[in-house]
Design an enzyme around this catalytic site. Structure first.
Site, short mmCIF file in Angstrom:
data_model
loop_
_atom_site.label_atom_id
_atom_site.label_comp_id
_atom_site.label_asym_id
_atom_site.label_seq_id
_atom_site.Cartn_x
_atom_site.Cartn_y
_atom_site.Cartn_z
N LYS A 68 -17.19 -5.23 -72.59
CA LYS A 68 -15.82 -5.49 -72.12
C LYS A 68 -15.71 -5.17 -70.64
O LYS A 68 -15.20 -5.94 -69.85
CB LYS A 68 -14.80 -4.65 -72.90
CG LYS A 68 -14.47 -5.13 -74.30
CD LYS A 68 -13.75 -6.43 -74.37
CE LYS A 68 -14.48 -7.69 -74.54
NZ LYS A 68 -15.46 -8.00 -75.47
N CYS B 26 0.38 -21.50 -85.10
CA CYS B 26 1.11 -22.78 -85.14
C CYS B 26 2.34 -22.71 -84.24
O CYS B 26 2.82 -21.66 -83.90
CB CYS B 26 1.55 -23.08 -86.57
SG CYS B 26 0.20 -23.06 -87.72
N GLU C 298 -17.87 -7.60 -68.35
CA GLU C 298 -17.54 -9.04 -68.30
C GLU C 298 -16.20 -9.31 -67.62
O GLU C 298 -15.97 -10.42 -67.15
CB GLU C 298 -17.59 -9.68 -69.67
CG GLU C 298 -16.55 -9.26 -70.66
CD GLU C 298 -16.65 -10.07 -71.96
OE1 GLU C 298 -17.05 -11.24 -71.91
OE2 GLU C 298 -16.32 -9.54 -73.01
N LYS D 43 -15.23 -19.38 -72.75
CA LYS D 43 -14.73 -18.79 -74.00
C LYS D 43 -15.69 -19.09 -75.14
O LYS D 43 -15.89 -18.29 -76.02
CB LYS D 43 -13.33 -19.33 -74.33
CG LYS D 43 -12.72 -18.74 -75.59
CD LYS D 43 -12.60 -17.24 -75.49
CE LYS D 43 -12.18 -16.58 -76.77
NZ LYS D 43 -12.37 -15.10 -76.73
N HIS E 62 -34.41 9.64 -73.44
CA HIS E 62 -35.61 8.78 -73.33
C HIS E 62 -35.55 7.89 -72.11
O HIS E 62 -36.13 6.81 -72.09
CB HIS E 62 -35.75 7.96 -74.61
CG HIS E 62 -35.90 8.79 -75.84
ND1 HIS E 62 -37.07 9.40 -76.19
CD2 HIS E 62 -34.98 9.17 -76.76
CE1 HIS E 62 -36.90 10.10 -77.30
NE2 HIS E 62 -35.64 9.97 -77.67
N ASN F 103 5.08 -22.04 -90.03
CA ASN F 103 4.12 -21.19 -89.33
C ASN F 103 4.05 -19.91 -90.15
O ASN F 103 5.08 -19.32 -90.46
CB ASN F 103 4.64 -20.89 -87.91
CG ASN F 103 3.63 -20.09 -87.11
OD1 ASN F 103 2.51 -19.89 -87.55
ND2 ASN F 103 4.04 -19.62 -85.94
N GLY F 104 2.83 -19.50 -90.57
CA GLY F 104 2.70 -18.27 -91.37
C GLY F 104 1.77 -18.53 -92.54
O GLY F 104 1.07 -19.53 -92.59
N TRP G 26 -2.45 -24.54 -86.22
CA TRP G 26 -3.69 -23.76 -86.03
C TRP G 26 -4.16 -23.49 -87.46
O TRP G 26 -3.57 -22.69 -88.18
CB TRP G 26 -3.37 -22.47 -85.29
CG TRP G 26 -4.49 -21.47 -85.29
CD1 TRP G 26 -4.67 -20.44 -86.17
CD2 TRP G 26 -5.61 -21.42 -84.41
NE1 TRP G 26 -5.82 -19.76 -85.89
CE2 TRP G 26 -6.43 -20.33 -84.81
CE3 TRP G 26 -6.03 -22.17 -83.33
CZ2 TRP G 26 -7.60 -19.98 -84.16
CZ3 TRP G 26 -7.19 -21.81 -82.68
CH2 TRP G 26 -7.97 -20.75 -83.09
N ARG H 237 -0.90 -22.03 -77.17
CA ARG H 237 -1.08 -21.17 -78.35
C ARG H 237 -2.34 -21.55 -79.13
O ARG H 237 -2.74 -20.86 -80.05
CB ARG H 237 0.13 -21.30 -79.29
CG ARG H 237 1.43 -20.80 -78.69
CD ARG H 237 2.62 -21.42 -79.40
NE ARG H 237 2.76 -20.93 -80.74
CZ ARG H 237 3.61 -19.94 -81.09
NH1 ARG H 237 4.33 -19.36 -80.16
NH2 ARG H 237 3.72 -19.54 -82.32
N GLU I 242 -19.99 -2.60 -77.27
CA GLU I 242 -18.84 -3.49 -77.08
C GLU I 242 -18.00 -3.01 -75.91
O GLU I 242 -17.56 -3.80 -75.07
CB GLU I 242 -18.01 -3.56 -78.37
CG GLU I 242 -16.73 -4.34 -78.29
CD GLU I 242 -16.90 -5.80 -77.86
OE1 GLU I 242 -18.04 -6.30 -77.86
OE2 GLU I 242 -15.89 -6.43 -77.52
C1 AGP Z 1 -17.15 -11.58 -75.76
O1 AGP Z 1 -16.13 -10.90 -75.05
C2 AGP Z 1 -17.72 -12.73 -75.00
N1 AGP Z 1 -16.72 -13.64 -74.63
C3 AGP Z 1 -18.93 -13.37 -75.66
O2 AGP Z 1 -19.93 -12.38 -75.73
C4 AGP Z 1 -18.74 -13.93 -77.10
O3 AGP Z 1 -18.54 -12.87 -78.00
C5 AGP Z 1 -20.02 -14.69 -77.49
O4 AGP Z 1 -20.19 -15.77 -76.60
C6 AGP Z 1 -20.00 -15.20 -78.93
O5 AGP Z 1 -18.93 -16.11 -79.08
P1 AGP Z 1 -18.50 -16.55 -80.57
O6 AGP Z 1 -18.01 -15.31 -81.25
O7 AGP Z 1 -17.42 -17.56 -80.37
O8 AGP Z 1 -19.72 -17.11 -81.24
#
Ligand code: AGP
Length: 607
Positions: free
Chosen positions: A484, A2, A487, A602, A503, A99-100, A73, A27, A480
């Site tokens: 990272k 927030c 991407e 995103k 394998h 906020n909190g 938020w 934010r 993961e």
């Molecule tokens: C993760 O770094 C990516 N931006 C992407 O894989 C993301 O996790 C995926 O699109 C799922 O998004 P969500 O968690 O909003 O469903």
């Protein structure tokens, strides 16, 4: 999270508040509102963007010189106009923005309702408005202090009163608040971005401090009303830097924000004393859960990696067969689902098209559904039968960091919660929760190594291929870590179970193809050491993420990043942190746009 803005002076408060809220848009928020005192106290709120609020108050012609404003938020209660701030007292004379998280709001709300106070929203914040009304005997500052003496939780708070048109009272505990000192006017804000265009002189409120702002001056007190002397600081940041909290990128800010984000998710939920987790919205009774025969977790991307960790946690702690499905595959496979199936959808945005479709497919077939979601009131959050919010706060960087670790933390809590409905003992549950509550400070320890990790990144940024390897709970972390890197730096990286190397993937290894190993000191340590030896025998370079105290690994790996020891179910949270920083620094060294990587969004709201 927030945003708060406040103004007291001789200018038009409405314009200053709206422009301040716009400075806080980065934010993340889902609704906004203002409270203005002129001949009386007017409150205007709107869902969605600030432009919606602007349209609503354009008709506001009164000359208001005092006001407070808020971008919300959502944490408690969906993003609706009723739940938007400011919240008002029953007599409509007091307005509050906050906020909190008020952890004991339910208890306070019940007491106030018994005294006849009427609540209109689902928020924790509204409790503050009625509490201050209850304590108001003519002195707003005292009423706020008396109210805060019974409040548990975090707040950045601003309060105005219709009959006290010469002051704003603000208070802080855990949520930043800064006071802008002007000439014949004063400001408040959640961060400097909102007021920097009016003054560069600020006073930073510390936790458990309360301030009384008038036209002429600012007086600050502790919670016992003792006056405090505070220095006035001069801001020399530019606006762009401020929105990122002084960090170069949102992604780095969000990596560094993880200790606080996890604390926020644990607040009021994980109870070592009870050996249990208090969750409000799971909506599954022990009886209903007893009839669940299997769990299916569905998600995409990073959330799918969290799901793989969830599979391990639910089977280990809740004792129930669990499988993980890519949502995009699950939705088209005509899956076998029945009323004995519990489907868990994991999503940061709560809007991912494939995950939403998979959820709807499972519901169509009679599954009970839960969500592990960050964005409150998002589509998936609204369509599941129950669930929990991870409270990571807005995640602006496209590459998910704090949302992932908060998802894992939430899955640990959910596994304990469901496990305690079955055979998980109180002592084992307490032990796990004890370790989980220590995670924020252990993450802090790892974040202190950022410069060391940056130096290691400089050694590895020249490579164009990587293998990430781990066993058991370290395998999803390997996936993961690889995601990272690829991407945000566009370097090819693959995650694999370490034992799978022989394998096929080991054919790739040569001096220009490094491997990253996640190697906690557990029952699979020796086997993972053998995998590292196989790599070294082929002149492959190895970076190990290892546990403090493991001196042997230094004889084998080319580079080692140490993380604190922890319970095995908490270790994935810790071992992910160095991989986030490694990817971040490598991507920066390659000149990539870490916050907005090419080709990525995103939230993938299309198929
Ligand atoms: C993760 O770094 C990516 N931006 C992407 O894989 C993301 O996790 C995926 O699109 C799922 O998004 P969500 O968690 O909003 O469903």
């Amino acid at each position: 999270m927030c945003g708060i803005v406040g103004y007291i002076g001789s200018k038009n408060a409405k314009e200053i508040l709206i422009s301040g809220l716009k400075r806080l848009e980065y934010r993340g928020y889902d609704s906004a509102g203002v409270a203005l005192t002129s001949d009386n106290l007017d409150v205007v709120k709107a869902v969605g963007k600030i432009v919606n609020l602007e349209e609503k108050i354009n008709g506001f012609k009164k000359e208001a010189k005092i006001g407070i404003a808020h971008t919300r938020w959502a944490t408690h209660g969906a993003p609706t106009e009723i739940n938007a701030h400011p919240h008002m007292s029953c007599d409509k004379k007091i307005a509050v923005v906050h906020n909190g998280i008020i952890e004991n709001y339910a208890d306070l709300k019940e007491k106030l309702q018994r005294k006849g106070y009427k609540f209109s929203s689902e928020t924790d914040t509204e409790v503050l408005a009625h509490l201050i009304e209850e304590n108001f005997k003519g002195d707003l500052l005292k009423a706020v202090m008396d109210s805060l003496s019974v409040v548990e939780g975090t707040y950045g708070l601003a309060v105005i009163h219709a009959d006290q048109k010469d002051k704003i009272v603000v208070a802080r505990n855990g949520s930043p608040l800064v006071i802008g000192v002007g000439k014949g006017e004063n400001f408040i804000a959640s961060d400097v971005a909102a007021i920097l265009s009016y003054t560069d002189k600020v006073i930073y409120l510390a936790d458990k401090e309360v301030a009384l702002l008038t036209l002429k001056d600012v007086n600050i007190f502790d919670l016992t009303s003792r006056p405090l002397k505070k220095e006035i600081s001069k801001i020399d940041w530019d606006l762009e830097a401020i929105e990122k909290g002084g960090y170069d990128h949102f992604m780095l800010k969000e990596i560094m924000d993880q200790p606080q984000a996890i604390k926020n998710g644990l607040a009021g939920r994980a109870s070592v004393k009870d050996g249990n987790v208090h969750l409000g919205g799971i909506n599954i009774t022990a009886k209903e859960f007893a009839s669940v025969r299997r769990i299916v977790i569905t998600a995409c991307g990073t959330s799918w990696h969290a799901g793989l960790i969830g599979e391990f946690l639910l089977e280990k702690l809740a004792g129930i067969p669990t499988e993980v499905e890519y949502a995009s595959e699950f939705r088209y496979r005509n899956p076998i689902i029945d009323p004995g199936t519990l489907l868990i959808a994991i999503s940061q945005s709560g809007e991912t098209a494939d995950t939403l479709a998979a959820l709807r497919e499972a519901k169509q077939k009679g599954a009970k559904t839960l969500g592990i979601i960050n964005v409150v009131g998002s589509t998936i959050a609204r369509e599941v039968d129950g669930g929990m919010y991870i409270h990571a706060g807005p995640e602006i960087g496209v590459a998910s960091t704090k949302a992932f670790t908060c998802q894992v933390s939430s899955l640990i809590m959910l596994s304990v919660y469901l496990g305690r409905m079955r055979n998980l003992s109180m002592s084992e549950a307490s032990n796990v929760l004890q370790e989980l509550l220590l995670a924020p400070e252990k993450i802090d320890e790892i974040l202190q190594q950022a410069q060391k990790i940056k130096k290691i990144a400089a050694k590895y940024c020249k490579y164009s291929d990587f293998l990430y390897l781990g066993r058991n709970l370290s395998y999803p972390v390997a996936l993961e870590g690889a995601l990272k890197l690829k991407e945000i730096s566009y370097i090819h990286a693959e995650g694999y179970p370490a034992a799978e190397m022989k394998h096929g993937p080991i054919a790739l290894i040569d001096p220009d193809f490094p491997s990253v190993f996640i190697i906690p000191k557990n029952n699979l340590y020796e086997k993972t050491i053998s995998n590292i030896e196989e790599i070294k025998a082929r002149s492959g370079r190895v970076l190990a993420i290892a546990e403090e105290g493991d001196n042997f690994i230094q004889n084998l790996a080319d580079d080692v990043i140490y993380i604190p020891k922890s319970h095995e179910v908490v270790s994935p949270i810790l071992s992910t942190i160095p991989l986030q920083l490694l990817s971040y620094f490598i991507a920066i060294m390659k000149g990539c746009d870490v916050d907005k990587p090419r080709n990525l969004a995103k939230s993938v709201t299309v198929e």
